[in-house]
Design a protein around this motif. Structure first.
Motif: not given
Length: 105
Positions: A1-8, A91-95, A97-98
């Motif tokens: 799974m892709e990882q969140p980041n603060i690049t943006y 979607f729940d998995s994404i939540l 992850n965040i």
């Protein structure tokens, strides 16, 4: 799974660390509330309201650099508007992850 980041966020800030911290603070304050409201609605089979929750959350997904997850959220939001919960597990998995990522900030 892709990882969140603060690049943006870093790109938007132009190096302004105070701005970055303010935006991160807003996300950290709003996301748990939005997630709780989403779970309340999805668990009550209020698909229309859950779709509205997903709509709000997907903007944070985008800000956190989760391009593939954003596409998943768009599809899931559409499914909810059609009365289907297809895509809920992903979607729940994404939540989650965040949530895990925000706890590290």
């Amino acid at each position: 799974m892709e990882q969140p980041n603060i690049t943006y966020i870093e790109h938007m800030s132009g190096g302004d660390k105070a701005f970055e911290q303010k935006l991160i603070g807003i996300i950290k304050a709003e996301f748990p509330k939005e997630k709780t409201t989403y779970f309340k609605n999805i668990n009550a089979d209020n698909f229309k309201e859950a779709a509205e929750n997903v709509h709000k959350i997907k903007h944070k997904i985008s800000i956190l650099g989760l391009e593939k997850s954003y596409v998943v959220a768009v599809g899931y939001e559409f499914n909810l508007t059609e009365g289907s919960s297809d895509g809920k597990l992903e979607f729940d998995s994404i939540l989650q992850n965040i949530t895990n990522f925000l706890e590290t900030l």
